[in-house]
Design a protein around this motif. Structure first.
Motif, PDB file in Angstrom:
ATOM      1  N   ASP A 147      -3.304  -1.484  -8.602  1.00  0.00           N
ATOM      2  CA  ASP A 147      -4.788  -0.970  -8.806  1.00  0.00           C
ATOM      3  C   ASP A 147      -4.519   0.573  -8.173  1.00  0.00           C
ATOM      4  OD1 ASP A 147      -7.596  -1.311  -6.791  1.00  0.00           O
ATOM      5  OD2 ASP A 147      -7.043   0.257  -8.079  1.00  0.00           O
ATOM      6  N   ASN A 148      -4.450   1.368  -9.197  1.00  0.00           N
ATOM      7  CA  ASN A 148      -3.888   2.667  -9.214  1.00  0.00           C
ATOM      8  C   ASN A 148      -5.018   3.514  -8.472  1.00  0.00           C
ATOM      9  OD1 ASN A 148      -1.220   2.486 -10.255  1.00  0.00           O
ATOM     10  ND2 ASN A 148      -2.020   3.271 -12.232  1.00  0.00           N
ATOM     11  N   ALA A 149      -6.169   3.140  -8.526  1.00  0.00           N
ATOM     12  CA  ALA A 149      -7.239   3.701  -7.688  1.00  0.00           C
ATOM     13  C   ALA A 149      -7.115   3.563  -6.344  1.00  0.00           C
ATOM     14  CB  ALA A 149      -8.675   3.266  -8.185  1.00  0.00           C
ATOM     15  N   ASN A 150      -6.448   2.451  -5.860  1.00  0.00           N
ATOM     16  CA  ASN A 150      -6.253   2.316  -4.373  1.00  0.00           C
ATOM     17  C   ASN A 150      -4.781   2.286  -4.146  1.00  0.00           C
ATOM     18  OD1 ASN A 150      -9.086   1.896  -3.504  1.00  0.00           O
ATOM     19  ND2 ASN A 150      -9.050   0.235  -5.053  1.00  0.00           N
ATOM     20  N   ASN A 151      -4.077   2.987  -4.814  1.00  0.00           N
ATOM     21  CA  ASN A 151      -2.664   3.105  -4.665  1.00  0.00           C
ATOM     22  C   ASN A 151      -1.948   1.601  -4.101  1.00  0.00           C
ATOM     23  OD1 ASN A 151      -3.100   5.505  -5.306  1.00  0.00           O
ATOM     24  ND2 ASN A 151      -2.263   6.442  -3.197  1.00  0.00           N
ATOM     25  N   THR A 152      -2.403   0.562  -4.536  1.00  0.00           N
ATOM     26  CA  THR A 152      -1.818  -0.786  -4.213  1.00  0.00           C
ATOM     27  C   THR A 152      -1.286  -1.607  -5.210  1.00  0.00           C
ATOM     28  OG1 THR A 152      -3.259  -0.867  -2.349  1.00  0.00           O
ATOM     29  CG2 THR A 152      -2.409  -2.899  -2.798  1.00  0.00           C
ATOM     30  N   VAL A 153      -0.052  -2.221  -4.948  1.00  0.00           N
ATOM     31  CA  VAL A 153       0.439  -3.184  -5.788  1.00  0.00           C
ATOM     32  C   VAL A 153       0.465  -4.734  -5.150  1.00  0.00           C
ATOM     33  CG1 VAL A 153       2.768  -2.769  -5.132  1.00  0.00           C
ATOM     34  CG2 VAL A 153       2.494  -3.648  -7.356  1.00  0.00           C
ATOM     35  N   TYR A 154       0.020  -5.670  -5.930  1.00  0.00           N
ATOM     36  CA  TYR A 154       0.041  -7.189  -5.456  1.00  0.00           C
ATOM     37  C   TYR A 154       1.089  -7.715  -6.154  1.00  0.00           C
ATOM     38  CZ  TYR A 154      -4.571  -5.160  -4.313  1.00  0.00           C
ATOM     39  OH  TYR A 154      -5.569  -4.346  -3.740  1.00  0.00           O
ATOM     40  N   LEU A 155       1.391  -9.053  -5.286  1.00  0.00           N
ATOM     41  CA  LEU A 155       2.317  -9.984  -5.732  1.00  0.00           C
ATOM     42  C   LEU A 155       1.760 -11.321  -5.423  1.00  0.00           C
ATOM     43  CD1 LEU A 155       4.804 -10.847  -7.345  1.00  0.00           C
ATOM     44  CD2 LEU A 155       6.105 -10.848  -4.908  1.00  0.00           C
ATOM     45  N   ALA A 170       0.772  -1.325   0.004  1.00  0.00           N
ATOM     46  CA  ALA A 170      -0.035   0.098  -0.205  1.00  0.00           C
ATOM     47  C   ALA A 170       0.815   1.248   0.063  1.00  0.00           C
ATOM     48  CB  ALA A 170      -0.829   0.026   1.253  1.00  0.00           C
ATOM     49  N   ALA A 171       0.673   2.180  -0.918  1.00  0.00           N
ATOM     50  CA  ALA A 171       1.454   3.494  -0.978  1.00  0.00           C
ATOM     51  C   ALA A 171       0.531   4.593  -0.419  1.00  0.00           C
ATOM     52  CB  ALA A 171       1.761   3.570  -2.414  1.00  0.00           C
ATOM     53  N   SER A 172       1.275   5.538   0.085  1.00  0.00           N
ATOM     54  CA  SER A 172       0.778   6.830   0.387  1.00  0.00           C
ATOM     55  C   SER A 172       0.889   7.644  -0.705  1.00  0.00           C
ATOM     56  CB  SER A 172       1.265   7.399   1.694  1.00  0.00           C
ATOM     57  OG  SER A 172       2.603   7.636   1.537  1.00  0.00           O
ATOM     58  N   GLY A 173       0.346   8.908  -0.604  1.00  0.00           N
ATOM     59  CA  GLY A 173       0.351   9.862  -1.660  1.00  0.00           C
ATOM     60  C   GLY A 173      -0.280   9.785  -2.862  1.00  0.00           C
ATOM     61  N   ARG A 174      -0.345  11.072  -3.574  1.00  0.00           N
ATOM     62  CA  ARG A 174      -1.266  11.074  -4.915  1.00  0.00           C
ATOM     63  C   ARG A 174      -0.363  10.856  -6.241  1.00  0.00           C
ATOM     64  NH1 ARG A 174      -3.954  16.863  -3.477  1.00  0.00           N
ATOM     65  NH2 ARG A 174      -1.700  17.012  -2.764  1.00  0.00           N
ATOM     66  N   THR A 175       0.715  10.364  -5.876  1.00  0.00           N
ATOM     67  CA  THR A 175       1.354  10.339  -7.449  1.00  0.00           C
ATOM     68  C   THR A 175       1.917   8.902  -7.585  1.00  0.00           C
ATOM     69  OG1 THR A 175       3.503  10.651  -6.200  1.00  0.00           O
ATOM     70  CG2 THR A 175       2.424  12.524  -7.249  1.00  0.00           C
TER      71      THR A 175
END
Length: 123
Positions: free
Chosen positions: A73-81, A23-28
């Motif tokens: 999922d850029n809408a939720n600022n998350t990358v999965y593996l 999970a990532a913070s920030g709008r970028t």
């Protein structure tokens, strides 16, 4: 500034599956290439997989091709593996990272790193 927090690690038997999240913070977030790296005890950190900012391209290390799948999922600022058919040699601390490059497997090109999540695969 991007802050990254991984989750989803744990203990699994060989042949099992785990799904890691970052999970990532920030709008970028959607501007960054995202990568997963891992480091096993006593070994150097190694690249696992990366995905472009829009998710259109991915690059995997050979040993995980066909078993691991990266998505975002850029809408939720998350990358999965998604990790399937796990092997004992996949045991490591897995970290996600963000890079301004288009797509890179080189750790020094990543600007932000998470703390990592432990994955242990028992034989």
């Amino acid at each position: 500034q991007v802050q990254l927090v991984e989750s989803g690690g744990g203990l699994v038997q060989a042949g099992g599956s785990l799904r890691l999240s970052c999970a990532a913070s920030g709008r970028t977030f959607s501007r960054y290439c995202m990568g997963w790296f891992r480091q096993a005890p006593g070994k150097e950190r190694e690249f696992v997989v990366a995905i472009t900012a829009n998710g259109g391209y991915t690059y995997y290390r050979d040993s995980v091709k066909g078993r691991f799948t990266i998505s975002r999922d850029n809408a939720n600022n998350t990358v999965y593996l998604q990790m399937n058919s796990l092997k004992p040699e996949d045991t490591a601390v897995y970290s996600c990272a963000a890079s301004r490059e288009t797509l890179t497997l080189e750790a020094f090109r990543y600007d932000y790193w998470g703390q990592g999540t432990q994955v242990i695969v028992s034989a």
